[in-house]
Motif scaffolding. Structure first.
Motif, short mmCIF file in Angstrom:
data_model
loop_
_atom_site.label_atom_id
_atom_site.label_comp_id
_atom_site.label_asym_id
_atom_site.label_seq_id
_atom_site.Cartn_x
_atom_site.Cartn_y
_atom_site.Cartn_z
N GLY A 259 -27.33 -22.60 15.22
CA GLY A 259 -27.01 -23.74 16.07
C GLY A 259 -28.19 -24.67 16.16
O GLY A 259 -29.15 -24.57 15.39
N ARG A 327 -18.18 -29.56 15.78
CA ARG A 327 -19.14 -29.40 16.88
C ARG A 327 -18.70 -30.27 18.05
O ARG A 327 -17.76 -31.08 17.92
CB ARG A 327 -20.54 -29.78 16.41
CG ARG A 327 -20.65 -31.20 15.88
CD ARG A 327 -21.33 -31.24 14.52
NE ARG A 327 -21.65 -32.61 14.12
CZ ARG A 327 -22.47 -32.90 13.12
NH1 ARG A 327 -23.05 -31.95 12.44
NH2 ARG A 327 -22.74 -34.15 12.80
N ASP A 365 -25.53 -24.23 20.70
CA ASP A 365 -26.25 -25.50 20.74
C ASP A 365 -26.85 -25.69 22.14
O ASP A 365 -26.21 -25.38 23.14
CB ASP A 365 -25.31 -26.67 20.43
CG ASP A 365 -24.78 -26.61 19.01
OD1 ASP A 365 -25.50 -26.15 18.13
OD2 ASP A 365 -23.62 -27.05 18.80
N HIS A 384 -19.76 -25.38 13.59
CA HIS A 384 -19.26 -24.12 14.13
C HIS A 384 -17.76 -24.00 13.87
O HIS A 384 -17.06 -25.01 13.78
CB HIS A 384 -19.52 -24.03 15.63
CG HIS A 384 -20.92 -24.35 16.02
ND1 HIS A 384 -21.98 -23.52 15.74
CD2 HIS A 384 -21.45 -25.43 16.66
CE1 HIS A 384 -23.10 -24.06 16.20
NE2 HIS A 384 -22.81 -25.22 16.75
#
Length: 918
Positions: A259, A327, A365, A384
């Motif tokens: 991340g 994301r 993240d 992701h």
């Protein structure tokens, strides 16, 4: 659509005018042709002053008839067509074409990096400030990276690509992007910069303690700007040690699996000469000269809003209603230093994120606020796989209207749509589309969420026919095959199981390495890409030689480690390769198939001697297969659906009577398993074809429309929005499969969509590029209608059928550049372009007999309502008991249901009897 109805495209890309070859092939489609029209000739016009005529009907990948393109020049091409009636169409709208490559020796930029990075995979910025004394007539920027990069001029992004230039086999090939930046360059001081993260280049690959950085510890990047002025003079600005770098900037850390951490307190207007601490760039060791992109880049293709908000132990969980790849983008206000953490997962378990399937991928993240009003965060160097995102540390209550999921994929053009009367089947189709979108990201991956995301060759060769229907993936897969050939050369002809090969070793594994023969064949069939087939022929030969060497010659292949029918639903959770079908049978079948495909490809390309050698070896393998695996009773030694499907669909067994016996046995074992799926990766794409080719439509319908686990529709009933890796990635009780390897976004088992288009809706290629269409749909029992639309190289094809008042209405739209071979009940004919309709009488079907406790189990299973009733009552008492009865019972027997349920408690039997009587 243009006024002329002509759509013109160049080489592989429709998303951009840039092409990667000085002689781009041209394709066109006439969308407004009257019924019966056909092409007699085409005329091409270049820049209004060059004309070339091409006689005949060819409309796909027509060779470039003009002089080679010159870098940084803009060309306009038009086409018009002459019909067999002698009438010419109007000219198409002009198509801009520009050569994206540099000429020999023109690449001057040096890959540059930080001199003394403070951490592994250190994000950094490289810039160069220069004085432009006049407006350029044309400015072209080329840039590349070992990592992922966003290029800007004076802070303005030069294009909309994401994670550019993407993942390739870095030792052999690095891509560069090409962009016209003329509009961004006015006279004065200008600053060009690259924001660089490690991307795939610095990622840690491997499993558990074996994981390591394969390519490099640090990313690097390169760029050069070509300026052309009105007086004809040129200037080149290229990266090197005269550029400057900084590790400053808001991206603190970034990794594909880990991340990204972004700290807005470190935001840097790096195009301002007064901001940042800079040092001279360090020139990286020599790297391959980058080559131009030939396929579409990764882009932001969609945006989804949350559909539900809930609380977890750690924070707020947002449900986006769709398992996706991408994301989050969030807007937030808060105090300086506020730290927001976002974790991602595909499913929930007990109301919390199910992160165990991610293994060592943190998929987290972190955003740190500067406190300067409304701030917008979105990662730049990671992605992701998720449906759910958990936000913690958010100041105040999370406002879902200020959070979006940004969907990423290689920006492929959608080409396939399908709709039936069954909502679950329609959702399955959409799940397959979403799984392809998420896993066709830079290269074809197995999954997008855990610490893997690798280019497994077996997955994509199984899925390639479906992929080629749903999206125009010709350029995407052609690009990946360049890396496959490079990795194969390094492995001495063996195709690695993953490409790019971050494992570093390779052995010949059937169905995985066969990507070298299958995918070029599929692309030649679906897109008429003979050039790709030509480029792949040596690779096909080398792979077949590796197979034969591993097998010890043209015979059985039983001597090397194989994946076999991977993820057979009867395999234990921790033994994915423990299938019912012998791995040697699978390997031998694929050895035959690759020899067969090589023989056909070589013959098609005029290499008659190679074709004959491959055919002779194929015949030997086929004979060995029959001698070893076929019994005198017309069965196979692996009495499993995958074995029969392979033998029938690959043509391993000859003789109509023997093939019919194998098909009967296949239908028998399908019914024996109560019409539940019983195939893994290998058998799943083949089993419905093997049934319907021999008239077992009712068996195919029962298998396709099954909703209990394992089945295609079971995940749909569990709320799946993508295809799962395992048939039971989530168990009926809502818990995640206990196996270490569990993904909820894997496209391989979605390969059934190819059958849904070809056989259910009836749109199949009978000649390269659909110039001849085979229309032989199956009005499948249990459905009222099925229709599909496919944008083919020959034009848009629409086909399908509908039940109506005792009749079946069939409809087919044939595009201008195709004809169709129609095969309907009692009807065979060929038709040309236009809309065609036929009506046939609905055949009378036997009504299922009423079922009671003393009915044979063979009748119970053929009555869907009765079988569902039995299973529902059993499951309401004990789910494990229901599954035991389903798996233990041979549902082809004449044994009464009462006897088959001997181990079921009496009160449950009584309840089943009452439900059946009702």
């Amino acid at each position: 659509m243009t006024g002329s109805g002509l759509q013109l495209s160049a080489e592989y890309r429709r998303d951009s005018s840039w092409v990667a070859t000085p002689r781009p092939r041209l394709s066109w489609v006439f969308t407004q042709a009257p019924p019966g029209w056909s092409q007699a000739a085409a005329e091409l016009r270049l820049n209004d002053d060059r004309m070339e005529q091409i006689n005949g009907p060819l409309n796909v990948f027509v060779g470039w008839p003009f002089e080679d393109l010159v870098a940084r020049e803009t060309y306009q091409v038009q086409v018009r067509l002459q019909g067999t009636d002698g009438i010419w169409t109007a000219w198409s709208d002009p198509l801009d074409i520009r050569l994206g490559t540099l000429g020999p020796g023109e690449w001057q930029a040096r890959f540059s990096a930080l001199t003394a990075p403070r951490q592994e995979a250190q994000p950094f910025i490289i810039r160069h400030r220069f004085l432009l004394d006049r407006k350029p007539a044309r400015a072209t920027l080329y840039w590349s990276a070992l990592g992922a990069v966003k290029a800007r001029i004076d802070g303005v992004e030069v294009d909309d690509s994401v994670l550019a230039p993407g993942w390739t086999s870095y030792a052999d090939r690095v891509l560069h992007e090409t962009t016209d930046v003329t509009a961004l360059l006015e006279p004065g001081w200008r600053t060009i910069g690259l924001e660089v993260t490690g991307g795939w280049y610095t990622e840690v690959y491997g499993f558990a303690d074996e994981a390591r950085r394969v390519y490099g510890e640090q990313p690097c990047a390169a760029a050069q700007l070509h300026l052309l002025f009105d007086d004809g003079s040129e200037e080149i600005i290229a990266s090197g040690d005269d550029w400057e770098t900084t590790e400053g900037g808001e991206v603190v850390a970034s990794g594909i699996y880990e991340g990204e951490t972004i700290d807005h307190r470190r935001s840097l207007r790096w195009w301002d000469p007064q901001e940042g601490d800079w040092e001279a760039a360090a020139v990286a060791p020599d790297q391959p000269v980058p080559v131009a992109r030939m396929n579409e880049p990764v882009r932001r293709v969609d945006t989804l809003a949350p559909v539900k908000v809930s609380s977890s132990a750690a924070g707020t969980i947002l449900d986006f209603g769709q398992n996706l790849v991408g994301r989050l983008r969030i807007e937030v206000q808060g105090e300086p230093g506020t730290r927001i953490e976002i974790r991602h997962a595909e499913v929930l378990e007990d109301g919390e994120l199910a992160t165990r399937p991610l293994r060592r991928a943190a998929a987290t993240d972190t955003f740190i606020l500067s406190g300067t009003g409304t701030e917008v965060f979105e990662p730049v160097g990671t992605f992701h796989g998720f449906r759910y995102a958990e936000i913690s540390g958010y100041p105040g209550e999370v406002d879902p209207e200020r959070v979006q999921a940004i969907v990423l994929q290689s920006d492929l053009r959608r080409t396939g749509w399908l709709e039936t009367s069954n909502p679950l089947l329609n959702q399955l189709h959409e799940n397959i589309v979403w799984s392809m979108r998420g896993n066709f990201l830079s290269l074809p991956t197995d999954c997008p969420q855990r610490d893997e995301r690798l280019g497994w060759t077996g997955d994509v060769q199984i899925f390639a026919p479906t992929a080629a229907t749903l999206f125009d993936c010709n350029g995407f897969l052609a690009n990946w095959l360049v890396d496959l050939r490079a990795e194969q050369d390094r492995a001495g002809g063996v195709v690695p199981n993953i490409v790019p090969n971050v494992f570093g070793f390779a052995w010949p594994a059937a169905a995985w390495g066969d990507a070298a023969t299958v995918i070029p064949t599929v692309l030649a069939e679906r897109f008429a890409d003979d050039d790709l087939l030509t480029k792949s022929l040596d690779s096909m030969k080398a792979w077949v030689s590796s197979e034969l060497a591993a097998a010890g010659g043209p015979g059985l292949w039983e001597t090397t480690l194989q994946f076999g029918d991977w993820l057979d639903p009867d395999a234990p959770a921790d033994m994915a390769g423990a299938a019912k079908t012998q791995p040697g049978l699978v390997a031998t079948a694929y050895l035959y198939r690759s020899l067969d495909l090589l023989s056909k490809a070589a013959a098609h390309l005029g290499e008659d001697e190679s074709a004959a050698r491959a055919r002779e070896s194929a015949d030997d393998v086929r004979a060995a297969f029959a001698a070893a695996y076929l019994t005198s009773e017309g069965r196979l030694v692996s009495d499993a659906p995958t074995a029969y499907a392979l033998a029938l669909q690959f043509g391993l067994i000859q003789g109509l009577s023997t093939r019919e016996a194998l098909a009967r046995r296949l239908a028998h074992v399908i019914k024996r398993d109560a019409y539940h799926i019983s195939t893994g990766f290998i058998g799943t794409p083949l089993v419905l074809d093997a049934l319907t080719d021999f008239g077992y439509d009712s068996h195919a319908a029962a298998l396709l429309l099954q909703t209990r686990c394992p089945s295609w529709l079971y995940p749909v009933t569990m709320g799946a929005t993508t295809v799962w890796e395992r048939w039971d990635s989530m168990l009926p009780d809502g818990s995640v499969n206990p196996g270490e390897m569990t993904s909820f976004n894997h496209y391989a088992l979605g390969a059934v969509a190819d059958w849904m288009y070809r056989r259910l809706a009836g749109i199949a290629p009978a000649a390269p590029g659909y110039s001849l269409i085979r229309f032989a749909p199956i009005a499948l029992p249990g459905l009222d209608h099925a229709t599909a639309t496919v944008d083919t190289p020959a034009g848009r094809v629409e086909g399908g059928w509908r039940r109506e008042k005792g009749a079946i209405l069939w409809k087919l739209t044939v595009p201008a550049h195709a004809t169709a071979a129609v095969r309907l009940p009692g009807l065979e004919l060929e038709v040309g372009p236009g809309v065609h309709e036929w009506t046939t009488t609905e055949p009378t079907r036997t009504t299922a007999a009423s079922v009671h406790m003393w009915s044979p189990v063979s009748e119970v299973v053929d009555n869907p309502e009765a079988f569902a009733t039995v299973m529902k009552v059993l499951a309401s008492h004990d789910g494990h008991l229901a599954e035991m009865v389903r798996r233990r019972t041979d549902w082809t027997l004449s044994t009464p249901l009462q006897i088959a349920l001997f181990s079921v408690p009496p009160h449950v039997i009584n309840q089943i009897a009452k439900e059946l009587d009702a």
